[in-house]
Design a protein around this motif. Structure first.
Motif, PDB file in Angstrom:
ATOM      1  N   ARG A 247       0.837  -1.206   0.000  1.00 54.79           N
ATOM      2  CA  ARG A 247       0.000   0.000   0.000  1.00 54.79           C
ATOM      3  C   ARG A 247       0.871   1.256   0.000  1.00 54.79           C
ATOM      4  O   ARG A 247       0.586   2.228  -0.696  1.00 54.79           O
ATOM      5  CB  ARG A 247      -0.933   0.004   1.199  1.00 54.79           C
ATOM      6  CG  ARG A 247      -1.976   1.104   1.131  1.00 54.79           C
ATOM      7  CD  ARG A 247      -3.020   0.984   2.216  1.00 54.79           C
ATOM      8  NE  ARG A 247      -3.718  -0.287   2.138  1.00 54.79           N
ATOM      9  CZ  ARG A 247      -3.903  -1.109   3.168  1.00 54.79           C
ATOM     10  NH1 ARG A 247      -3.465  -0.798   4.368  1.00 54.79           N
ATOM     11  NH2 ARG A 247      -4.554  -2.247   3.012  1.00 54.79           N
ATOM     12  N   LYS A 248       1.960   1.234   0.778  1.00 54.68           N
ATOM     13  CA  LYS A 248       2.881   2.372   0.820  1.00 54.68           C
ATOM     14  C   LYS A 248       3.496   2.610  -0.557  1.00 54.68           C
ATOM     15  O   LYS A 248       3.564   3.753  -1.032  1.00 54.68           O
ATOM     16  CB  LYS A 248       3.963   2.130   1.864  1.00 54.68           C
ATOM     17  CG  LYS A 248       4.982   3.251   1.976  1.00 54.68           C
ATOM     18  CD  LYS A 248       5.961   3.043   3.120  1.00 54.68           C
ATOM     19  CE  LYS A 248       6.987   2.006   2.790  1.00 54.68           C
ATOM     20  NZ  LYS A 248       8.099   1.936   3.765  1.00 54.68           N
ATOM     21  N   LEU A 249       3.911   1.541  -1.223  1.00 55.24           N
ATOM     22  CA  LEU A 249       4.494   1.666  -2.555  1.00 55.24           C
ATOM     23  C   LEU A 249       3.444   2.105  -3.581  1.00 55.24           C
ATOM     24  O   LEU A 249       3.755   2.856  -4.510  1.00 55.24           O
ATOM     25  CB  LEU A 249       5.143   0.346  -2.976  1.00 55.24           C
ATOM     26  CG  LEU A 249       6.391  -0.054  -2.186  1.00 55.24           C
ATOM     27  CD1 LEU A 249       6.808  -1.481  -2.533  1.00 55.24           C
ATOM     28  CD2 LEU A 249       7.531   0.921  -2.425  1.00 55.24           C
ATOM     29  N   GLU A 250       2.228   1.645  -3.397  1.00 55.69           N
ATOM     30  CA  GLU A 250       1.134   2.065  -4.277  1.00 55.69           C
ATOM     31  C   GLU A 250       0.850   3.556  -4.095  1.00 55.69           C
ATOM     32  O   GLU A 250       0.701   4.296  -5.075  1.00 55.69           O
ATOM     33  CB  GLU A 250      -0.112   1.238  -3.980  1.00 55.69           C
ATOM     34  CG  GLU A 250      -1.275   1.535  -4.897  1.00 55.69           C
ATOM     35  CD  GLU A 250      -2.515   0.740  -4.544  1.00 55.69           C
ATOM     36  OE1 GLU A 250      -3.496   0.885  -5.274  1.00 55.69           O
ATOM     37  OE2 GLU A 250      -2.512   0.000  -3.534  1.00 55.69           O
ATOM     38  N   ASP A 251       0.787   4.015  -2.856  1.00 57.33           N
ATOM     39  CA  ASP A 251       0.544   5.427  -2.570  1.00 57.33           C
ATOM     40  C   ASP A 251       1.645   6.317  -3.149  1.00 57.33           C
ATOM     41  O   ASP A 251       1.393   7.461  -3.520  1.00 57.33           O
ATOM     42  CB  ASP A 251       0.419   5.677  -1.069  1.00 57.33           C
ATOM     43  CG  ASP A 251      -0.856   5.101  -0.478  1.00 57.33           C
ATOM     44  OD1 ASP A 251      -1.797   4.769  -1.240  1.00 57.33           O
ATOM     45  OD2 ASP A 251      -0.903   4.972   0.767  1.00 57.33           O
ATOM     46  N   ALA A 252       2.858   5.789  -3.216  1.00 56.44           N
ATOM     47  CA  ALA A 252       3.990   6.538  -3.761  1.00 56.44           C
ATOM     48  C   ALA A 252       4.021   6.501  -5.287  1.00 56.44           C
ATOM     49  O   ALA A 252       4.864   7.149  -5.905  1.00 56.44           O
ATOM     50  CB  ALA A 252       5.298   5.988  -3.203  1.00 56.44           C
ATOM     51  N   GLY A 253       3.124   5.728  -5.907  1.00 56.22           N
ATOM     52  CA  GLY A 253       3.083   5.649  -7.361  1.00 56.22           C
ATOM     53  C   GLY A 253       4.113   4.717  -7.956  1.00 56.22           C
ATOM     54  O   GLY A 253       4.418   4.792  -9.139  1.00 56.22           O
ATOM     55  N   ILE A 254       4.636   3.809  -7.146  1.00 57.65           N
ATOM     56  CA  ILE A 254       5.682   2.888  -7.593  1.00 57.65           C
ATOM     57  C   ILE A 254       5.093   1.545  -8.007  1.00 57.65           C
ATOM     58  O   ILE A 254       5.564   0.902  -8.943  1.00 57.65           O
ATOM     59  CB  ILE A 254       6.726   2.704  -6.474  1.00 57.65           C
ATOM     60  CG1 ILE A 254       7.419   4.040  -6.200  1.00 57.65           C
ATOM     61  CG2 ILE A 254       7.732   1.621  -6.811  1.00 57.65           C
ATOM     62  CD1 ILE A 254       8.286   4.056  -4.966  1.00 57.65           C
ATOM     63  N   VAL A 255       4.052   1.124  -7.313  1.00 57.33           N
ATOM     64  CA  VAL A 255       3.398  -0.165  -7.560  1.00 57.33           C
ATOM     65  C   VAL A 255       1.938   0.085  -7.923  1.00 57.33           C
ATOM     66  O   VAL A 255       1.301   0.971  -7.378  1.00 57.33           O
ATOM     67  CB  VAL A 255       3.506  -1.070  -6.304  1.00 57.33           C
ATOM     68  CG1 VAL A 255       2.614  -2.284  -6.405  1.00 57.33           C
ATOM     69  CG2 VAL A 255       4.947  -1.496  -6.089  1.00 57.33           C
TER      70      VAL A 255
END
Length: 114
Positions: free
Chosen positions: A56-64
């Motif tokens: 979720r953290k990586l998704e929020d950062a636009g990475i995943v």
């Protein structure tokens, strides 16, 4: 997450990529789309809760990117975004650096080995 203490862009990067799991997840996702269970299998010591939080953290950062496919059971897949793909050479570079310095870490000086 903690507040930013400087204006250095590295601090922002470290907020997202620090810890045990984020860079490992990028490493496993660089080969393509994976389901949650695949990522859990690749990282057997991570709890499902921690894996979910890190994704979720990586998704929020636009990475995943997370893609949920309807049906029963719900199938969720993860892959790297275009932004996430730009991190792959950096992750590979870190791994290459680690391999290159193996002799140094084992106590053998590079000059002595040559």
């Amino acid at each position: 997450m903690k507040d930013v203490v400087s204006r250095c862009p590295i601090e922002e990067v470290m907020r997202v990529l620090s810890g045990r799991w984020p860079t490992l997840l990028l490493y496993y996702l660089k080969d393509g789309t994976k389901r949650f269970s695949d990522l859990k299998r690749d990282n057997p010591t991570v709890s499902a809760r921690m894996l979910s939080l890190e994704l979720r953290k990586l998704e929020d950062a636009g990475i995943v990117r997370r893609t949920a496919h309807g049906g029963y059971p719900l199938r969720v897949e993860y892959d790297l975004t275009a932004s996430g793909l730009t991190l792959v050479p950096l992750i590979d570079g870190l791994g290459g650096w680690w391999d290159q310095t193996a002799a140094d870490r084992s106590g053998v000086r590079i000059r002595d080995a040559a």
